[in-house]
Enzyme design. Structure first.
Site, PDB file in Angstrom:
ATOM      1  N   GLY A   1     -10.069 -18.957  22.172  1.00 38.66           N
ATOM      2  CA  GLY A   1      -9.023 -18.229  22.733  1.00 38.66           C
ATOM      3  C   GLY A   1      -8.026 -17.409  21.884  1.00 38.66           C
ATOM      4  O   GLY A   1      -7.129 -16.775  22.057  1.00 38.66           O
TER       5      GLY A   1
ATOM      6  N   HIS B   1      -6.810 -10.503  14.040  1.00 40.93           N
ATOM      7  CA  HIS B   1      -6.332 -10.508  12.669  1.00 40.93           C
ATOM      8  C   HIS B   1      -5.828 -11.782  12.641  1.00 40.93           C
ATOM      9  O   HIS B   1      -5.024 -12.131  13.541  1.00 40.93           O
ATOM     10  CB  HIS B   1      -5.075  -9.405  12.743  1.00 40.93           C
ATOM     11  CG  HIS B   1      -4.580  -9.293  11.522  1.00 40.93           C
ATOM     12  ND1 HIS B   1      -4.281  -8.162  10.650  1.00 40.93           N
ATOM     13  CD2 HIS B   1      -3.916 -10.433  10.627  1.00 40.93           C
ATOM     14  CE1 HIS B   1      -3.940  -8.412   9.554  1.00 40.93           C
ATOM     15  NE2 HIS B   1      -3.343  -9.730   9.366  1.00 40.93           N
TER      16      HIS B   1
ATOM     17  N   HIS C   1      -4.271 -15.500  12.173  1.00 39.97           N
ATOM     18  CA  HIS C   1      -2.924 -15.722  12.444  1.00 39.97           C
ATOM     19  C   HIS C   1      -2.776 -17.106  12.688  1.00 39.97           C
ATOM     20  O   HIS C   1      -3.633 -17.747  13.328  1.00 39.97           O
ATOM     21  CB  HIS C   1      -2.078 -14.793  13.497  1.00 39.97           C
ATOM     22  CG  HIS C   1      -2.856 -14.858  14.633  1.00 39.97           C
ATOM     23  ND1 HIS C   1      -3.759 -13.991  15.181  1.00 39.97           N
ATOM     24  CD2 HIS C   1      -2.657 -15.554  15.973  1.00 39.97           C
ATOM     25  CE1 HIS C   1      -4.109 -14.284  16.216  1.00 39.97           C
ATOM     26  NE2 HIS C   1      -3.323 -15.135  16.814  1.00 39.97           N
TER      27      HIS C   1
END
Ligand code: AMP
Ligand code: ZN
Length: 113
Positions: A92, A97, A99
């Site tokens: 998902g 980037h 996180h």
């Protein structure tokens, strides 16, 4: 690089910062899923958890070193919180980037759907 979170790091895109140091940045999620919902990112571009390696893992460990401090700032340390990383399509992940979502202020079910 055309990366949303890199643009947040360099100030091209605004964010509501809650914590920053030389290695990581934490800012409020634009679409919060809990009363407190913060995104924590490394300041170097790691596209997903799949790209963590011995060279960049210090950014990841630094994030986890700072999570207790950030959680205390948000006043969610006592009651607890959920830390989430979504990796890739099935995970998902929508922003490439790497996180962590730090969410608190309510309870969460487990197992998740
Ligand atoms: P993920 O689906 O794990 O890749 O999470 C991406 C998260 O980034 C989502 O929860 C979005 O709401 C959040 N997000 C997207 N754009 C922004 C933005 N400009 N500022 C803050 N959060 C954002
Ligand atoms: Zn990036």
């Amino acid at each position: 690089m055309d990366c949303l979170f890199c643009k947040i790091i360099n100030g091209e895109i605004p964010s509501t910062k809650v914590y920053e140091d030389d290695m990581i940045l934490a800012f409020r999620d634009i679409d919060p899923q809990a009363p407190e919902h913060v995104i924590i990112i490394p300041k170097n571009h790691i596209s997903s958890a799949n790209e963590i390696n011995t060279e960049n893992s210090k950014y990841i460990s630094h994030i986890f070193e700072k999570i207790p401090y950030i959680a205390a700032m948000l006043n969610i340390d006592e009651h607890g919180y959920r830390i989430v990383n979504n990796c890739g399509k099935n995970g998902g992940q929508t922003v490439p980037h790497m996180h962590f979502h730090l969410m608190g202020g309510r309870g969460f079910a487990w197992p998740a759907g």
